[in-house]
Design a protein around this motif. Structure first.
Motif, PDB file in Angstrom:
ATOM      1  N   ASP A  60     122.767 -14.726  13.069  1.00  0.00           N
ATOM      2  CA  ASP A  60     123.761 -14.738  11.989  1.00  0.00           C
ATOM      3  C   ASP A  60     124.999 -13.912  12.267  1.00  0.00           C
ATOM      4  O   ASP A  60     125.570 -13.312  11.345  1.00  0.00           O
TER       5      ASP A  60
ATOM      6  N   ARG B 156     124.846 -22.909   5.298  1.00  0.00           N
ATOM      7  CA  ARG B 156     124.031 -21.776   5.713  1.00  0.00           C
ATOM      8  C   ARG B 156     123.729 -20.857   4.524  1.00  0.00           C
ATOM      9  O   ARG B 156     122.624 -20.358   4.388  1.00  0.00           O
ATOM     10  N   LEU B 160     119.893 -20.205   3.750  1.00  0.00           N
ATOM     11  CA  LEU B 160     119.414 -18.830   3.820  1.00  0.00           C
ATOM     12  C   LEU B 160     118.838 -18.381   2.480  1.00  0.00           C
ATOM     13  O   LEU B 160     117.772 -17.770   2.413  1.00  0.00           O
ATOM     14  N   ARG B 163     115.605 -20.423   1.967  1.00  0.00           N
ATOM     15  CA  ARG B 163     114.676 -20.519   3.098  1.00  0.00           C
ATOM     16  C   ARG B 163     114.403 -21.974   3.444  1.00  0.00           C
ATOM     17  O   ARG B 163     113.270 -22.411   3.549  1.00  0.00           O
ATOM     18  N   TYR B 217     115.369 -19.820   7.998  1.00  0.00           N
ATOM     19  CA  TYR B 217     116.068 -21.066   7.677  1.00  0.00           C
ATOM     20  C   TYR B 217     116.534 -21.709   8.968  1.00  0.00           C
ATOM     21  O   TYR B 217     116.591 -21.048  10.010  1.00  0.00           O
TER      22      TYR B 217
END
Lengths: 320, 320, 320, 320
Positions: A60, B156, B160, B163, B217
């Motif tokens: 990330d 994302r 995230l 999950r 994730y």
């Protein structure tokens, strides 16, 4: 044989440094080597801020600007005593090689360190000014160019609404790449770069011609290596009698989420740097020549002056 | 000798087309030639929508997505009768050469037209899918890659927070460049491209490994040439038992203000295309090989299949 | 007296949730209380994923989309056994009150939990659909509206270049706020919302009138609560004979860095929710009425149906 | 009865002006009235730059920053002779009323003009500084706040990477709304506004406390009405011994594509202003109080000083 490497970022931050660190880390781990992250650049080397990196340490971060390892300018590293401490710290952790990511100051530091201790180093060029010799590309320059263009887009709204000339200062101390490319991309009326003598009278002639043809506004991009923007703006205003303003794009050009180009090119450089170092190739900088990855001797990257592609200069004349 | 040229955009629009038209126009005028704009692609050629362009016709367009000349798919141009009308219109205006900007359908049309009437044509490749043989780059692909990455950045956040596995469809009918590059740039867990056989079981294995290592994730990028995204998503969900969603990035990838790279590269292609045509070089497509401008025979651009750079494939394996 | 509170996010994520968590946390700490973060929503409550939060736990999150605490849909919490476990976990940590951030499903869960255990709860409405009764605003709706408008801006490039009608599906199951506001802001030709009967024939009439007046393209925004977008698109295409495409903006609307409005309004709601709960006011939802913070009984927030501001409907008719 | 109205933008441009012009135009046409566009603000009034507007005159402008009518500062309009010419031009075109869009200088001009000629005027407040008395909102302030936050986001990357204090100057001559709101939204460590006495020692204390708690960087937002940013930066650097840089966000805050909030609120103000003027209500400014549209006497809008919402001040203390 090199089995354990360190990575650090030094000097001014630029977008895409995280992608490079991530690629170095994952490549080293993929190759079953050990990889250490040094925080705050050479300062962290001197002060033993050195920790092992895992694959998840670099999760990330590819989308983030700046550098999660931190960076700094470190006067201590410019002394032999400081460099000796740095070397001892590397030895203490049994680190055999190092990847340094940064601009020409960073490469100069690497060169000196390497000269003194014969310590294997690979450099990765990262600076928004794209001013390192031997490579067409340095990490962060594409993101910065897009940031400049976005800013010029906003300034165009105001220039157009007010029928103004806006003179915009863009980073480019000795290399005009960033002002040139972003100027072309924004349809700037005129671009001043440090590679060419500043000729305000010619600029004024061009502006007069342009505005007499019905253009009602102009954006002028000036590299910060071309002189005092206040003076340049004033001279343009005085000589054209056009409503003229200046705008300085300073620190905001250094940050921001990196563009696709910077993420991908930084990743490729990170991977190559790690592979090279681990296979015993070092004391060089990895870069791009016409989209192929090349290596440049540390010596050359540090000592030479980069030229501005004349293609751009010509293009800027024809298109405006 | 060629003194009067036409320019048109055809097929699907892509960001940067305007920069190319602008460069063609300004270069032709700089060379004291006449330049005509054809609206709505080949349709406008057939229906005599042909007007002269001035320097100010292309002011303030470099920053705009789409094409101000308009574009279309034109079935009439696929008939000899239609092409004859187009040819007569060009003759009527005493136009000696033509620059066509578009994808492979556009180039195929140009090829047939050229075969029939021996009319000088230079093509400029423009498509977000970067799928034209002989050139590393087509206009719009960098902007589209950045648009994909921006979308993946938003996805994302959701992946995230929940999950989740999110499977994202990206344009890439026969060429995986766009999904591959944007997937690498986004840290995608897995990328499916049409150049390689889709192996869901391998993908599922990778996902399981990844999530067992603590990753919570995953983003998976799938080229639309790889099959039905609904089916792929369902199979992944069934086999991994992970919370899986799909997202289709459709038309939004075609638009948007072009990136610096697309503006500059499109400008360079436009300039070279105009210079080539005016100096008597034609029946070819201009493109890039490793950042140098090259020419490709119309024949080859149309008939060959482009490969995906293996460098990317390898990089994607190591970095994720 | 309430001295120790928990905070969680539940249901679908929306941009600004992090700002609300941050404000709850910092306000509670400022008031010398204890604050606990529950991960993965009600699931974390049932499974004792409850950790204390410090001021630094919420550093550098205000700019991030999603929720760093995670969120989920939790079937277990819909059973009494599940809720009993949740209650026991809260008691175990000596937590006296709870702030739940989410949409109407979340509030419904809160209501049931409160009915059963008489446990003090304050709700903060967060959903991009802005569909909770009693408040003009829910966290995330402004960011989502800007995301829709950005997407429509890209689609406009394509619609304009191709002279097309593009029909765009936007989240709005029972409330048309998001399609309405983003449609007005984008100059959409027509907006379909679930509050009004869909009348495709009227839409077709408007389109015909519009295109006969010289407009060459149209964007139509359709709430996903209005029916099948494929069918709607097809009917429009059939009846207008215009080149018509559809685009579905799905999951990308949920993510992204929050807008200023969402960050500030979410911060204010978080602060008020914490202050209210700590001073003994609960079993309510905090929201906005005309920019003032108000409280809504949990009962009402859950049971009532929200109206669409007619001002918007009128505005959309006049401006297009 | 008022049947024919003019619209102009004056003073500094701000994002959303186009949405307001568009709403004025379409509302007037919807009401079967005549509407004239004046270019370059009061200058165009003096110099008879007045043309009728059609519905299509305002197509495709809602998404553009700046003002397509142009704007200026006009010294001539500050003389009675100039205003007399302006009045004569309005009479010549049989224009009965006027809508002026701009900041307090614009409103002051409108007031004087109205005093002299008893000419019906409605003002629409537009300035990114949100500094007009009697309205919570002025056109452009939401877009500017988002632009500031975006810039702060980039500066955060650099501040974090270098462990720096960055002091950022933001527009706010007499009103601290913009620095305050964008500072809160960005998690700024400290915000200086002109409404409160600047106390650098307090700021320094806060910074020391903050950095001793483990925070490694700080963003400080300073309204440009608070004094010389260079001096403030130097004093902070000297007293904290922290690595401190300054960044001035100047003209870029004025431009850019307007946010949804600015587009919708500007549209509503434009509509109300047109409806009011056409129905015989004038010599006032339309604005917002708590999201309701209100009218303010021209006199009051010009003479009074606006307060900063204390809610924001309190919030900024708690959250940082």
């Amino acid at each position: 044989m090199i089995k354990s490497i360190a990575v650090l970022t030094s000097g001014t931050d630029s977008p895409g440094m995280n992608a490079a660190i991530r690629a170095v880390t994952r490549t080293a781990l993929f190759e079953k080597s050990i990889v250490w992250g040094v925080t705050d650049g050479y300062y962290g080397l001197v002060h033993d801020q050195i920790e092992p990196l895992k694959s998840t340490s670099v999760s990330d971060i590819i989308q983030r600007g700046g550098t999660f390892l931190g960076t700094s300018f470190c006067p201590e590293f410019e002394t032999s005593a400081g460099r000796k401490k740095a070397f001892d710290n590397l030895k203490k952790h049994e680190i055999d090689g190092m990847i340094v990511i940064g601009g020409d100051g960073t490469m100069r530091g690497a060169k000196i360190f390497n000269d003194e201790f014969d310590f294997p180093i690979v450099g990765i060029p990262a600076t928004i000014e794209n001013d390192i010799w031997g490579t067409d590309y340095t990490i962060g320059c594409d993101t910065a160019a897009n940031t400049v263009v976005e800013a010029l887009n906003k300034l165009r709204d105001t220039a157009l609404s007010h029928r103004r000339v806006i003179v915009v200062e863009v980073a480019g101390k000795k290399c005009g790449w960033l002002p040139m490319v972003s100027g072309i991309a924004s349809g700037a009326a005129y671009i001043l770069v440090p590679e060419y003598k500043v000729d305000i009278d010619e600029l004024v002639e061009e502006l007069k011609k342009r505005h007499s043809c019905g253009k009602t506004y102009s954006l002028i991009v000036v590299a910060d290596g071309c002189g005092d923007i206040m003076k340049i703006g004033k001279e343009i205003a005085d000589k054209t009698k056009l409503d003229t303003r200046i705008s300085v794009l300073g620190l905001i050009l250094r940050g921001g989420s990196p563009s696709v180009e910077d993420r991908v090119k930084a990743s490729r450089l990170g991977e190559k740097a790690a592979l090279a170092l681990l296979s015993g190739l070092y004391n060089m900088v990895v870069g791009y020549k016409k989209n192929d990855i090349v290596t440049i001797a540390l010596n050359d990257a540090v000592n030479d002056k980069k030229d501005l592609d004349r293609e751009y200069v010509r293009l800027s004349k024809i298109l405006t």
